[in-house]
Design a protein around this motif. Structure first.
Motif, PDB file in Angstrom:
ATOM      1  N   LEU A  11      77.142  65.340  51.425  1.00 28.30           N
ATOM      2  CA  LEU A  11      77.333  66.164  50.230  1.00 28.30           C
ATOM      3  C   LEU A  11      77.471  67.618  50.646  1.00 28.30           C
ATOM      4  N   CYS A  12      78.287  68.348  49.917  1.00 24.94           N
ATOM      5  CA  CYS A  12      78.366  69.796  50.096  1.00 24.94           C
ATOM      6  C   CYS A  12      78.228  70.412  48.716  1.00 24.94           C
ATOM      7  N   THR A  13      77.265  71.297  48.592  1.00 24.09           N
ATOM      8  CA  THR A  13      77.058  72.011  47.336  1.00 24.09           C
ATOM      9  C   THR A  13      77.362  73.480  47.577  1.00 24.09           C
ATOM     10  N   ILE A  14      78.297  74.006  46.810  1.00 27.47           N
ATOM     11  CA  ILE A  14      78.622  75.428  46.869  1.00 27.47           C
ATOM     12  C   ILE A  14      77.939  76.089  45.686  1.00 27.47           C
ATOM     13  N   VAL A  15      77.077  77.047  45.994  1.00 26.55           N
ATOM     14  CA  VAL A  15      76.331  77.771  44.959  1.00 26.55           C
ATOM     15  C   VAL A  15      76.872  79.193  44.902  1.00 26.55           C
ATOM     16  N   THR A  16      77.434  79.553  43.761  1.00 30.78           N
ATOM     17  CA  THR A  16      78.032  80.880  43.598  1.00 30.78           C
ATOM     18  C   THR A  16      76.936  81.925  43.406  1.00 30.78           C
ATOM     19  N   HIS A  72      77.312  80.424  48.691  1.00 33.79           N
ATOM     20  CA  HIS A  72      76.546  79.832  49.786  1.00 33.79           C
ATOM     21  C   HIS A  72      76.819  78.333  49.752  1.00 33.79           C
ATOM     22  N   ALA A  73      77.212  77.758  50.891  1.00 36.15           N
ATOM     23  CA  ALA A  73      77.476  76.323  50.981  1.00 36.15           C
ATOM     24  C   ALA A  73      76.319  75.633  51.680  1.00 36.15           C
ATOM     25  N   TYR A  74      75.940  74.477  51.153  1.00 39.34           N
ATOM     26  CA  TYR A  74      74.858  73.669  51.710  1.00 39.34           C
ATOM     27  C   TYR A  74      75.419  72.284  52.022  1.00 39.34           C
ATOM     28  N   VAL A  75      75.221  71.809  53.249  1.00 42.98           N
ATOM     29  CA  VAL A  75      75.719  70.500  53.660  1.00 42.98           C
ATOM     30  C   VAL A  75      74.527  69.585  53.909  1.00 42.98           C
ATOM     31  N   THR A  79      74.417  66.822  60.437  1.00 46.42           N
ATOM     32  CA  THR A  79      73.705  67.843  61.211  1.00 46.42           C
ATOM     33  C   THR A  79      74.577  69.062  61.500  1.00 46.42           C
ATOM     34  N   TYR A  80      75.819  69.024  61.037  1.00 48.14           N
ATOM     35  CA  TYR A  80      76.736  70.138  61.266  1.00 48.14           C
ATOM     36  C   TYR A  80      77.904  70.034  60.302  1.00 48.14           C
ATOM     37  N   ALA A  81      78.666  71.112  60.199  1.00 47.04           N
ATOM     38  CA  ALA A  81      79.952  71.100  59.503  1.00 47.04           C
ATOM     39  C   ALA A  81      81.005  71.214  60.600  1.00 47.04           C
ATOM     40  N   CYS A  82      82.013  70.361  60.570  1.00 45.94           N
ATOM     41  CA  CYS A  82      83.031  70.385  61.626  1.00 45.94           C
ATOM     42  C   CYS A  82      83.761  71.728  61.631  1.00 45.94           C
ATOM     43  N   ARG A  83      84.415  72.003  62.716  1.00 48.18           N
ATOM     44  CA  ARG A  83      85.102  73.289  62.894  1.00 48.18           C
ATOM     45  C   ARG A  83      86.122  73.545  61.780  1.00 48.18           C
ATOM     46  N   ASP A  84      86.917  72.527  61.423  1.00 54.21           N
ATOM     47  CA  ASP A  84      87.906  72.708  60.360  1.00 54.21           C
ATOM     48  C   ASP A  84      87.238  73.073  59.033  1.00 54.21           C
ATOM     49  N   CYS A  85      86.134  72.385  58.720  1.00 50.86           N
ATOM     50  CA  CYS A  85      85.444  72.680  57.460  1.00 50.86           C
ATOM     51  C   CYS A  85      84.843  74.077  57.479  1.00 50.86           C
ATOM     52  N   THR A  98      74.560  76.602  55.201  1.00 50.00           N
ATOM     53  CA  THR A  98      73.274  76.060  55.616  1.00 50.00           C
ATOM     54  C   THR A  98      73.379  74.550  55.726  1.00 50.00           C
ATOM     55  N   ILE A  99      72.851  73.999  56.797  1.00 58.51           N
ATOM     56  CA  ILE A  99      72.753  72.548  56.924  1.00 58.51           C
ATOM     57  C   ILE A  99      71.417  72.172  56.308  1.00 58.51           C
ATOM     58  N   GLY A 100      71.475  71.554  55.165  1.00 57.01           N
ATOM     59  CA  GLY A 100      70.274  71.201  54.416  1.00 57.01           C
ATOM     60  C   GLY A 100      70.542  71.295  52.926  1.00 57.01           C
ATOM     61  N   ALA A 101      69.578  70.849  52.165  1.00 55.84           N
ATOM     62  CA  ALA A 101      69.719  70.797  50.709  1.00 55.84           C
ATOM     63  C   ALA A 101      69.693  72.192  50.090  1.00 55.84           C
ATOM     64  N   PRO A 102      70.417  72.350  48.984  1.00 54.49           N
ATOM     65  CA  PRO A 102      70.364  73.634  48.274  1.00 54.49           C
ATOM     66  C   PRO A 102      69.015  73.785  47.583  1.00 54.49           C
TER      67      PRO A 102
END
Length: 111
Positions: A11-16, A72-75, A79-85, A98-102
């Motif tokens: 999951l990726c949560t983007i928090v504005t 702010h993006a939370y994944v 354990t990581y976001a790939c280079r393209d992402c 941030t790698i972790g929950a929002p």
């Protein structure tokens, strides 16, 4: 019928800055019982076999649009976001990753 990725749910949560949340997930249009990718293999089969719309980060970005700037993006689930992402997130103006929950959103109780 869509469903979760057989290998890993991400999951990726983007928090504005205003607190709006846009969530993306790596769901599949044609979910498989087991992942068709061999270890270390690229993600082509995710698209061609599983019908994955995209990585969770790119799906969240598409939903956030211009509101991703300064966000702010939370994944979660990886354990990581790939280079393209990472490049897409920061290219869209996301300020932090941030790698972790929002943070949990707490509703105010009525007085």
């Amino acid at each position: 019928m869509s469903g979760p990725c057989a290998k890993k749910r991400v999951l990726c949560t983007i928090v504005t800055p205003r607190g709006e949340r846009f969530v993306g997930e790596n769901v599949c249009a044609s979910p498989q019982a087991t992942c068709p990718r061999a270890p270390g293999e690229n993600y082509d089969k995710c698209i061609t076999i599983c019908g994955q719309e995209g990585h969770a980060e790119t799906v969240a970005l598409a939903r956030a649009g211009d509101k991703a700037r300064g966000a702010h993006a939370y994944v979660e689930g990886h354990t990581y976001a790939c280079r393209d992402c990472q490049q897409q997130l920061f290219g869209a103006g996301v300020a932090a990753l941030t790698i972790g929950a929002p943070p949990v959103v707490r509703e105010l109780e009525p007085a």
